[in-house]
Design an enzyme around this catalytic site. Structure first.
Site, short mmCIF file in Angstrom:
data_model
loop_
_atom_site.label_atom_id
_atom_site.label_comp_id
_atom_site.label_asym_id
_atom_site.label_seq_id
_atom_site.Cartn_x
_atom_site.Cartn_y
_atom_site.Cartn_z
N LYS A 186 16.73 18.97 6.83
CA LYS A 186 16.68 19.91 5.72
C LYS A 186 15.21 20.41 5.74
O LYS A 186 14.49 20.06 5.22
CB LYS A 186 16.85 19.03 4.44
N GLU A 263 6.06 10.26 3.21
CA GLU A 263 4.68 10.56 3.43
C GLU A 263 4.54 11.97 2.56
O GLU A 263 5.05 12.83 2.46
CB GLU A 263 4.56 11.31 4.94
N CYS A 297 -1.26 18.02 4.43
CA CYS A 297 -1.22 16.74 3.90
C CYS A 297 -2.49 15.97 3.61
O CYS A 297 -2.75 15.20 2.74
CB CYS A 297 -0.02 16.02 4.24
N GLU A 395 -4.26 17.81 -5.46
CA GLU A 395 -4.53 18.52 -4.06
C GLU A 395 -4.55 19.81 -4.48
O GLU A 395 -3.89 20.52 -5.40
CB GLU A 395 -3.15 18.29 -3.41
#
Length: 493
Positions: A186, A263, A297, A395
């Site tokens: 996906k 993650e 990330c 973030e």
């Protein structure tokens, strides 16, 4: 002349605009589509199937059927398939990089780097496919022998993000296929074209029908994600994305006690001690902060600099970043591309304005770039950052550098660990003893010392706390797709 549009692709069939289920290119059952845009120009690139839960269920069925035979292949057979896929990526690196740049925005140089990074996982897991060793365990019972071996879990659902749409597919899928699992992919709705191109090459490499399936969606992502997590034929889910979404998916998987790898979000501290070499610190910061326009990330999010070199570091970094060209990723000399979607620009500006409100001093940039259609923001540096600012807790995912000041090693560690997540971290120091102390003290899964990169196929990638669990890459990566089975044998006379 450098390629600038999809019409410049040398191999036209790498551009696919349908989903891929059981070896066939298919539309959504609803026949609905969604547009994919170039974030640098907002030009229309393609219309892709808006697939829903029923499409995802078909993909799972195909993978489940394929697993009955694929699981019986040897590690060496699977290794050969992965190596062929690897070789095809290298053969078509220019086309793959162009597709990636146009849908994601990163520069062509970065895009080629991502293709090489992505193929490294195929090569790595080709080797690991033949090394899923079991063991013989000494038994306390003299009439018993115990041994273990490892078997593939089954259908693996691999949910990838938009910031590394090729590498996050190969990092997950390479491990799953090496283990003998079959897969449903996906990709992110913003960047499906790269994943579809990978399906072309994986199919050409010889992976059988049903072993790879691609479900595309933008607006129905929640229902597709729920289907993949609750479908009983799916035995493993791997997700890279936000902590918020990861928690939702974990909740869906809990009902079936389904194995997961997560993650999730990071808030990486980048700690510069006053014994650091300024040039080393600045270059590592540029890599850790500005790769993919700040959208990784493990992007350095809280730049902490010891008081003794704080002003000097800020000055040198400002000159270095101020000289970097911003623009469309296909243009010559561009070092920083656009953000991938409009929400990212809005979030970055919220963080900049919040920092200013709390006393932050903008010494470079600080605004969107005017006169462009795309999602561009000026590379920004802000001094005098403090703990109450949004960037401390969230973030930024943009080329926005917030500089925090600290005095002691203990203070730096406490500030770095004052966070709910723990994916990556960076320290810059010439003191070897200090590097060991700080690495061991940081509550993160990975630490870069005197460098701004944390990624390598042979490195187990993952975090602690709310950054998730499980590891991708390294010898640990393939274990996420294997079950350990014990055999106990009676050897009495």
């Amino acid at each position: 002349m450098a390629p600038t549009s999809l019409s410049d692709l040398k191999r036209k069939d790498l551009l696919q605009t349908k989903g891929f289920i059981n070896g066939e290119w298919v539309p959504a059952k609803s026949n609905k589509t969604f547009p994919v845009l170039d974030p640098a120009t907002l030009n229309h690139l393609a219309d892709i199937p808006e697939m829903g839960a029923s499409d995802a269920a078909l993909a799972v069925d195909a993978a489940h059927t394929s697993f009955t035979t694929f699981r019986k292949t040897t590690g060496r057979e699977r290794a050969r398939l992965l190596r062929r896929w690897n070789d095809l990526n290298l053969l078509h690196i220019d086309d793959l990089a162009l597709i990636l740049t146009l849908e994601n925005g990163k520069t062509l140089a970065e895009a080629k780097g991502e293709v090489l990074y992505a193929t490294s996982f195929l090569e790595w897991f080709a080797g690991e496919a033949e090394r899923t060793y079991g063991e013989v365990i000494p038994s306390a019972n003299v009439n018993q022998r115990i041994l273990t071996f490892k078997q593939p879990l089954g259908v693996a659902a691999c949910l990838a993000p938009w910031n590394f749409p090729i590498a996050m597919i190969t990092r997950k899928v390479g491990a799953a296929l090496a283990a003998g699992c079959t897969t449903v992919w996906k990709p992110a709705g913003e960047t499906p074209l790269s994943a579809l191109a990978q399906a072309v090459l994986a199919h050409e490499a010889g992976f059988p029908a049903g072993s790879i399936n691609v479900v595309t969606t933008l607006d129905l992502v929640a229902e597709v994600g729920k289907e993949l997590c609750t479908n009983k034929k799916v035995k493993k889910v791997s997700f890279t994305g936000s902590t918020r979404v990861g928690k939702i998916l974990a909740g869906h998987c809990a009902g079936a006690v389904k194995k997961m790898s997560l993650e999730l979000g990071g808030n990486s501290p980048f700690i510069v001690f006053d014994d650091a070499k300024i040039e080393t610190a600045v270059e590592a910061c540029v890599v850790a902060k500005l790769r993919n326009s700040g959208q990784t990330c493990v992007t350095a999010n809280r730049i902490m600099v010891q008081r003794g070199i704080y002003d000097q570091f800020a000055e040198v970094l400002s000159k270095r970043i101020g000289g970097m060209k911003v623009g469309r990723g296909t243009d010559e000399g561009v070092a920083i591309g656009p953000l991938t979607h409009e929400r990212a620009v809005q979030k970055a500006m919220n963080h900049i304005n919040d920092a200013k409100k709390h006393g932050g001093q903008v010494i470079l940039g600080g605004a969107p770039i005017e006169g462009t259609k795309g999602y561009f923001i000026q590379p920004t540096i802000i001094k005098n950052m403090s703990q109450e600012m949004l960037t401390t807790r969230e973030e930024t995912f943009a080329p926005v550098v917030g500089l925090y000041k600290f005095d002691t090693e203990e203070e730096a560690i406490n500030l770095a660990n004052d966070c709910d997540v723990g994916l990556g971290g960076f320290i810059i120091t010439e003191n070897m003893a200090r590097s060991w102390r700080v690495v061991e003290a940081l509550e993160v899964g990975m630490v870069g010392v005197n460098q701004g990169m944390l990624s390598a196929a042979e490195n187990p990638f993952g975090g602690v706390k709310e950054s998730g669990y499980g590891r991708e890459g390294g010898a640990q990566g393939i274990q996420e797709y294997l079950a350990v089975k014990s055999m106990l044998i009676n050897v009495s006379v």
